[in-house]
Design an enzyme around this catalytic site. Sequence first.
Site, PDB file in Angstrom:
ATOM      1  N   GLU A  36     -57.950 -35.355 -44.024  1.00 31.78           N
ATOM      2  CA  GLU A  36     -59.047 -36.321 -44.003  1.00 31.78           C
ATOM      3  C   GLU A  36     -58.561 -37.731 -44.302  1.00 31.78           C
ATOM      4  O   GLU A  36     -59.023 -38.698 -43.699  1.00 31.78           O
ATOM      5  CB  GLU A  36     -60.143 -35.914 -44.998  1.00 31.78           C
ATOM      6  CG  GLU A  36     -60.929 -34.675 -44.606  1.00 31.78           C
ATOM      7  CD  GLU A  36     -61.671 -34.836 -43.284  1.00 31.78           C
ATOM      8  OE1 GLU A  36     -61.987 -35.977 -42.919  1.00 31.78           O
ATOM      9  OE2 GLU A  36     -61.914 -33.812 -42.624  1.00 31.78           O
ATOM     10  N   CYS A 191     -69.690 -37.444 -26.462  1.00 27.52           N
ATOM     11  CA  CYS A 191     -70.374 -38.711 -26.735  1.00 27.52           C
ATOM     12  C   CYS A 191     -69.336 -39.782 -27.071  1.00 27.52           C
ATOM     13  O   CYS A 191     -69.352 -40.388 -28.132  1.00 27.52           O
ATOM     14  CB  CYS A 191     -71.364 -38.532 -27.881  1.00 27.52           C
ATOM     15  SG  CYS A 191     -72.562 -39.868 -28.048  1.00 27.52           S
ATOM     16  N   CYS A 198     -72.880 -37.462 -20.693  1.00 25.95           N
ATOM     17  CA  CYS A 198     -74.226 -37.054 -21.103  1.00 25.95           C
ATOM     18  C   CYS A 198     -74.716 -35.826 -20.341  1.00 25.95           C
ATOM     19  O   CYS A 198     -75.552 -35.071 -20.852  1.00 25.95           O
ATOM     20  CB  CYS A 198     -75.197 -38.218 -20.903  1.00 25.95           C
ATOM     21  SG  CYS A 198     -74.797 -39.666 -21.899  1.00 25.95           S
ATOM     22  N   CYS A 201     -73.981 -32.891 -22.440  1.00 29.60           N
ATOM     23  CA  CYS A 201     -74.292 -33.012 -23.857  1.00 29.60           C
ATOM     24  C   CYS A 201     -75.381 -32.024 -24.268  1.00 29.60           C
ATOM     25  O   CYS A 201     -76.444 -31.965 -23.636  1.00 29.60           O
ATOM     26  CB  CYS A 201     -74.746 -34.438 -24.174  1.00 29.60           C
ATOM     27  SG  CYS A 201     -75.209 -34.646 -25.904  1.00 29.60           S
ATOM     28  N   CYS A 207     -82.145 -37.304 -27.030  1.00 26.11           N
ATOM     29  CA  CYS A 207     -81.418 -38.565 -27.221  1.00 26.11           C
ATOM     30  C   CYS A 207     -82.226 -39.744 -26.699  1.00 26.11           C
ATOM     31  O   CYS A 207     -82.476 -39.866 -25.494  1.00 26.11           O
ATOM     32  CB  CYS A 207     -80.060 -38.496 -26.522  1.00 26.11           C
ATOM     33  SG  CYS A 207     -79.075 -39.985 -26.734  1.00 26.11           S
TER      34      CYS A 207
END
Length: 354
Positions: A36, A191, A198, A201, A207
């Site tokens: 991370e 995205c 899209c 998606c 959205c």
Amino acid sequence: MSDQFADRLLQWYDRHGRHDLPWHLDRNAYRVWVSEIMLQQTQVTTVILYFRAFMERFPTVRDLAEAPVDDVLGHWSGLGYYARARNLQKAAIHVMEDHDGDFPREQDQLEALPGIGRSTAAAIIAQAWDRRATILDGNVKRVLARYHAISGWPGQTATLNALWRRAEEHTPATRARDYTQAIMDLGALVCTRSRPDCEHCPVSDGCTAYANGEVHLYPGRKPKKKKPEKTTWMLILEDHHGRILLERRPPSGIWGGLWSLPELDPAFGPDELQEACERQFGLDCSEPDLIGGFRHTFSHYHLHIQPARLQVADASKVGDDADQRWLHRETALDLGLPAPIRTLLSTPEQAALL
DNA sequence: AAGACGTGGTT
DNA sequence: TAACCAAGTCT
């Protein structure tokens, strides 16, 4: 609340998500934490090789806590944002000394460790222990800004708060680990910033930006500012053994704590380098021999580095200590070096000039 | 609150 | 090619 957004996302993730990145194997809090930190403002493809090498050298939080800081910075060399590496080791020491070698389980305790903020703490909780926590990284910001048509640049507090609120709302009670990975994967694979896909998606239904044909408007752009330019001298001081003088840079600021070529006051002109060298280092230097400059672009300003090569008659006036060393090029490459300096010392073409 | 902090890839 | 930006945090 486990809404339709999370359900569809998880369904998509099971088939199309990334399930075998290096930090997904042998998963534990230490490996998740290191990944991370490395991934902050850094792309996955860049991190992978660094992560493998880092884990081989520092397999446990104890190994990291006990290592020389130059060793840690050496494994960070080229990754950038070097405060991450210094904080990483500080945090490792805290974990060893204050938490008996185990990472604290509560979010606020994690955030108390240097280098761990709100999103990274949540990522550790979700990824390492599969407990509910809400992340908000660049991917999630992009996904949610579009899904909810949240205008404004995420660097602004109001925009950021709106994004956090939505992020919290969508985080499901179960499958925390998969969900956080899923929403990041959606941002990274579908995205995307440019040319989002899209049509494929899983959450295009809800959205708002997609419904309005305005996906490209989100997230809001950062206000552009002119980058100041800065020019500096980096001296290549070579003794008669072919060794080069390196200096440790101050702990804060650009390239903090890393080893680099001695930097000279940029106010000096090209014809004053010899004098400056003698004044700053007390060294008897030959005529400066300019080998040309290279330009390096930083995110916040342009830095013109002008390497100048000087032969040093008597290197004994500058000793080996914690902050100054005469080193052969090959030895120097073991240290934490800024990428441009590493390039200067390692590539055949550049090295031939030295 | 806004700027510092790196580097490499993309447009 | 120069701007833009990426699994953010710290001051």
